[in-house]
Every structure is written in structure tokens, then in C-alpha cells.
Design a protein around this motif. Structure first.
Motif, short mmCIF file in Angstrom:
data_model
loop_
_atom_site.label_atom_id
_atom_site.label_comp_id
_atom_site.label_asym_id
_atom_site.label_seq_id
_atom_site.Cartn_x
_atom_site.Cartn_y
_atom_site.Cartn_z
N VAL A 231 0.83 -1.20 0.00
CA VAL A 231 0.00 0.00 0.00
C VAL A 231 0.87 1.25 0.00
O VAL A 231 0.57 2.23 -0.69
N ASN A 234 1.90 2.11 -3.43
CA ASN A 234 0.84 2.77 -4.21
C ASN A 234 0.60 4.21 -3.74
O ASN A 234 0.38 5.11 -4.55
N TYR A 262 -8.85 1.66 2.04
CA TYR A 262 -9.50 0.77 1.09
C TYR A 262 -8.56 -0.36 0.65
O TYR A 262 -8.92 -1.54 0.70
N GLN A 263 -7.34 0.00 0.25
CA GLN A 263 -6.43 -1.02 -0.29
C GLN A 263 -5.97 -1.99 0.79
O GLN A 263 -5.88 -3.20 0.54
#
Length: 297
Positions: A231, A234, A262-263
Motif C-alpha cells: 500500500v 501505491n 481501502y487497499q
């Protein structure tokens, strides 16, 4: 995965990772000498042997402080008698042994600590024991290689993506700043902390203050899970793009916080990801993660 299967001379052997160490299914090993329906009898006959009981007793005394030595003597005195047919469960219950345990259901059978399992294999077939040890060592080498790959992946994700972000800061933020009042390292640290707070809920400084000894050789990301580092990768890419777009820090932080939540939730709940994760059980990492829960934002 907790259970692993190795193939030893066309015999499937189950290995279970327990708190103490690896345990091998000796009921599977017994199939070398007998068919599946009689494998339990092979284990029972092995337990009747005085040499077996001597070995088990010494092993337990070395590794198990709670072992009941006096109770084990009753078993050894009866060894060899036709009426002596002890079960593994009886041995465990009366002596408080930990070198053996019985498992029900799928992958059921009698499991033994690897030291004991190799001894059992010697009684079944010395040749099979050699092949068993060879396959077991191969399995451990694969697991060690997997852990090394995971560690390298963690460091690669952390370092390579940080370069993406710091390059964006240098090119798109620093030129607009007053270098007399600010400096490059402050700008870099602030951008890193936007990601840290979005994901972890605290800054790197807060982590260092809470973990002064760990901070001498490590940073907070060294103790992140592979999911968290994925994460982070990202988030840093998203953050770099938003920097190029000229978005303010406050706006970027809100976006990154939503992405992180969310991830990370997707990764943590995906069964497929969970199956390929290798858990960090080392005490230092566990302590660090526990400390992290108490960090201030």
C-alpha cells in the motif's frame, strides 16, 4: 500455510508448524511399513518399545520442563509385556509430554517433533529416514528463500518508491519554497509523513521517539507487513502524481488516507493473499507492532 506436504519416495508426509517447532506426521511415515488402515498400529507398537520410551523421556527432559519423569518410569517398567499396549494419547496425558500429539480430522494422525519423527523413521526404515531428512531440508531451504525474497521485496518497494516521491518533491515543491526558512530534508520528511500518517496513523518521528533503540538501526517501515508496504508503494506513486498536479498537502492527505484504508482492507481480507503471506513471528517485530498501536498521530 500451517500444513505443508512433502513427497518422500512416493509417500505424502504432512508437516505442521506448531509453536514449539515443526511436527511431522508419523502416521504418514508408518504407511511405508503398512497400509493406511494399519498405520496407527505401527505407531502403537513403536511406543511399546523400551528404547523408544527411553528416547522420548530424555528428549522431554531436555525440552519440556513440565514433563512428569516419575510417570514415564511406569511406562518403561511395562515395556515388552504382552499386555502393554499404550496409546499416544495415554502417554501425553500421563506424562505431560509435548514431543507427540494427536490430531483429528483433515490431516489427522499422530504428529511428532522433527527430532522424534526422524527417530521413528529410523525404526521404520533407515533408508527412508535419509530421504525424509533430505526432503525436509529442501522444504526448509525453500521457506528460507521465500522469507529472503519477501524481505528483499519489502526493501525494494520501500526504497524505490520513496525515490519516486522525493524526486517529485525536489522538482515541484522545493523550487517554490524559501530556502532560508526551509530545507530539502524537512520537505522530504514532511512528504514521507503524509504517507506514514495516512497508513499508520503516526509520523516517523513519533515512532522514533517511542522506539529509540530500534530507531538506531531501523525505521518504521522495516516493521511493516508486506501488505502495508504494498500500500505504501501505491500511496507514494499517487502522492507523487498529486504533487505534479499542484494539489495542496491537506487535499493529498485526505485522498491518500482513503486509498490506504481501502487497499489495506482488500489485501488483508483477500484469502488468496493470506495464503501466500509469510507471517513474521520474530519477537522483535511483534513488539514493534504492539508499540505502534500506542503511537500518537
Amino acid at each position: 500455510m500451517k500444513n505443508r506436504i512433502i513427497d518422500v519416495q512416493n509417500v505424502k508426509i504432512t508437516i505442521s508448524k506448531e509453536e514449539l517447532d515443526d511436527y511431522i506426521c508419523i502416521t504418514d511415515i508408518a504407511k511405508v511399513k503398512s497400509n493406511s488402515s494399519r498405520a496407527a498400529d505401527v505407531v502403537r507398537n513403536w511406543l511399546r518399545n523400551r528404547g523408544t520410551l527411553e528416547y522420548l523421556s530424555v528428549w522431554e527432559q531436555i525440552y519440556n520442563p513440565a514433563f512428569k519423569v516419575f510417570e514415564s518410569e511406569h511406562f518403561k517398567k511395562q515395556a515388552g509385556l504382552l499386555t502393554f499396549t499404550p496409546s499416544v494419547s495415554e502417554w501425553i496425558q500421563k506424562t505431560n509430554a509435548v514431543g507427540l500429539y494427536v490430531k483429528r480430522g483433515k490431516y489427522g494422525g499422530t504428529y511428532a517433533h522433527k527430532d522424534v519423527a526422524f527417530e521413528f523413521a529410523s525404526a521404520i526404515s533407515p533408508v527412508f529416514k535419509l530421504y525424509l531428512i533430505k526432503e525436509f531440508q529442501r522444504l526448509k531451504e525453500e521457506e528460507n528463500n521465500a522469507r529472503q525474497i519477501e524481505w528483499n521485496a519489502k526493501r525494494f518497494l520501500s526504497k524505490s518508491n520513496y525515490l519516486i516521491q522525493t524526486d517529485a518533491v525536489k522538482n515541484y515543491i522545493l523550487p517554490q519554497r524559501d530556502f532560508k526558512k526551509d530545507s530539502k530534508w524537512i520537505a522530504y520528511a514532511e512528504e514521507a509523513d503524509i504517507v506514514n500518517v495516512a497508513l499508520f496513523g503516526f509520523t516517523a518521528k513519533a515512532w522514533r521517539e517511542k522506539n529509540p533503540e530500534l530507531a538506531k538501526k531501523n525505521n518504521v517501515r522495516d516493521f511493516a507487513t508486506i501488505n502495508e508496504l504494498t500500500v505504501i508503494s501505491n500511496l507514494e506513486t499517487h502522492n507523487a502524481q498529486m504533487i505534479r498536479e499542484g494539489k495542496k498537502k491537506e487535499e493529498r492527505f485526505e485522498v491518500l488516507k482513503e486509498i490506504a484504508e481501502y487497499q489495506l482492507n482488500i489485501l488483508n481480507t483477500a484469502e488468496q493473499i493470506k495464503m501466500i503471506e509469510i507471517c513474521d513471528n520474530d519477537l522483535t517485530s511483534s513488539e514493534a507492532l504492539c508499540l505502534r498501536d500506542s503511537f500518537p498521530i
